[in-house]
Design a protein around this motif. Structure first.
Motif, short mmCIF file in Angstrom:
data_model
loop_
_atom_site.label_atom_id
_atom_site.label_comp_id
_atom_site.label_asym_id
_atom_site.label_seq_id
_atom_site.Cartn_x
_atom_site.Cartn_y
_atom_site.Cartn_z
N GLN A 52 13.13 3.30 78.75
CA GLN A 52 13.41 4.35 77.73
C GLN A 52 13.14 3.88 76.27
N ASP A 53 13.84 2.64 76.05
CA ASP A 53 13.58 2.10 74.68
C ASP A 53 12.04 1.81 74.43
N ILE A 54 11.59 1.15 75.68
CA ILE A 54 10.11 0.76 75.34
C ILE A 54 9.19 2.03 74.77
N VAL A 55 9.44 3.16 75.65
CA VAL A 55 8.67 4.44 75.55
C VAL A 55 8.99 5.10 74.04
N ARG A 56 10.28 4.89 73.57
CA ARG A 56 10.80 5.33 72.23
C ARG A 56 10.21 4.39 70.99
N VAL A 57 10.21 2.92 71.25
CA VAL A 57 9.31 2.32 70.40
C VAL A 57 8.03 2.47 70.20
N GLU A 58 7.15 2.64 71.52
CA GLU A 58 5.78 2.78 71.34
C GLU A 58 5.65 4.20 70.54
N ALA A 59 6.29 5.02 70.66
CA ALA A 59 6.01 6.27 70.15
C ALA A 59 6.12 6.10 68.47
N LEU A 60 7.16 5.38 68.12
CA LEU A 60 7.42 5.09 66.70
C LEU A 60 6.15 4.16 65.93
N ILE A 61 5.85 3.22 66.72
CA ILE A 61 4.65 2.59 66.38
C ILE A 61 3.46 3.34 66.08
N ALA A 62 3.28 4.39 67.08
CA ALA A 62 2.19 5.35 66.94
C ALA A 62 2.29 6.29 65.78
#
Length: 267
Positions: A247-257
């Motif tokens: 879930q942390d990876i998904v959250r950070v990738e969304a923030l990078i986007a």
């Protein structure tokens, strides 16, 4: 000396250092962040300490020195100490830069080094959370309760406690929100600096009960009477909690986007 402990085993996120985040591995992101922070401190070595040959090769592919350490070492600080003691001359201090926290606030690494040079036995950064950031942390912990650490600190900056829960509890929060721009909650950043003797003493002390319950090795310092100096730093471009779960990876990738990628490019 700055050491990035990069252990292969992780119950929640196997082979975590090699996991890609928006096209770049967690380890390469951490190396790039550290290298950028040390640009003005050329005399400080940067080393990855690992128990896995593939991770060591991956670090070296990014142009970073890698040291093999024993798999039996249970903590990042223990791995950092092993890497330090493998040098021909032990360094004056060791900064253990957690390999799962590549999105550090700007200046955090240099602030910790400055505190150590000023005589701190142990130093670590903290971020004052505004109310929106506190609300975001509360929401995040509904999904990942053991991701993200908070800290309470004395007026002189000494850490009083760290927890995976959000501390302190806030009485009359609604009224406080009307008068204070910042909440009383400090978020801990996963970066530790130790005077070499303090790190040796820490590693010679058995894990303590509260350390085991919270899963936070820095509580062993406090339970053992070793003072920890907290260094306030500004918030990063986005949430600085560690990468512990899918879930942390998904959250950070969304923030990078949304915000763009804060990690410097490797040379």
């Amino acid at each position: 000396m700055v050491v990035i402990p990069a252990r292969a085993g992780s119950s929640r996120l196997p082979r975590k250092p090699l996991r890609p985040i928006a096209g770049r591995t967690l380890l390469h992101r951490t190396i790039a962040m550290a290298r950028g922070s040390l640009r003005d401190l050329p005399d400080i070595d940067l080393v990855v300490a690992t128990d896995d040959r593939e991770i060591a090769d991956h670090a070296q592919a990014a142009g970073c020195e890698a040291v093999m350490t024993q798999s039996a070492i249970a903590t990042g600080s223990g791995r950092a100490l092993a890497a330090a003691l493998a040098r021909p001359s032990p360094p004056r201090f060791v900064v253990s830069l957690q390999g799962d926290s590549p999105f550090q606030p700007e200046g955090a690494l240099s602030a910790v080094i400055s505190a150590l040079l000023d005589g701190a036995q142990v130093a670590t950064p903290v971020i004052a959370l505004d109310w929106d950031a506190l609300d975001s942390l509360r929401d995040h912990k509904m999904r990942s309760p053991f991701s993200g650490t908070t800290c309470v600190r004395a007026a002189d900056g000494r850490a009083l406690w760290f927890s995976k829960t959000i501390i302190p509890a806030i009485r009359d929060e609604a009224a406080l929100r009307q008068t204070e721009p910042l909440s009383p909650v400090w978020r801990h950043v996963g970066l530790y600096g130790y005077a070499i003797d303090a790190l040796k003493r820490f590693e010679q002390t058995a894990p303590t009960p509260l350390e085991t319950l919270e899963g936070l090795e820095q509580l062993r310092l406090l339970e053992s009477g070793i003072p920890v100096m907290t260094v306030p730093v500004p918030p990063p471009l986005f949430d600085s909690s560690g990468i512990d779960t899918e879930q942390d990876i998904v959250r950070v990738e969304a923030l990078i986007a949304i915000h763009g990628d804060p990690t410097p490019c490797l040379p």
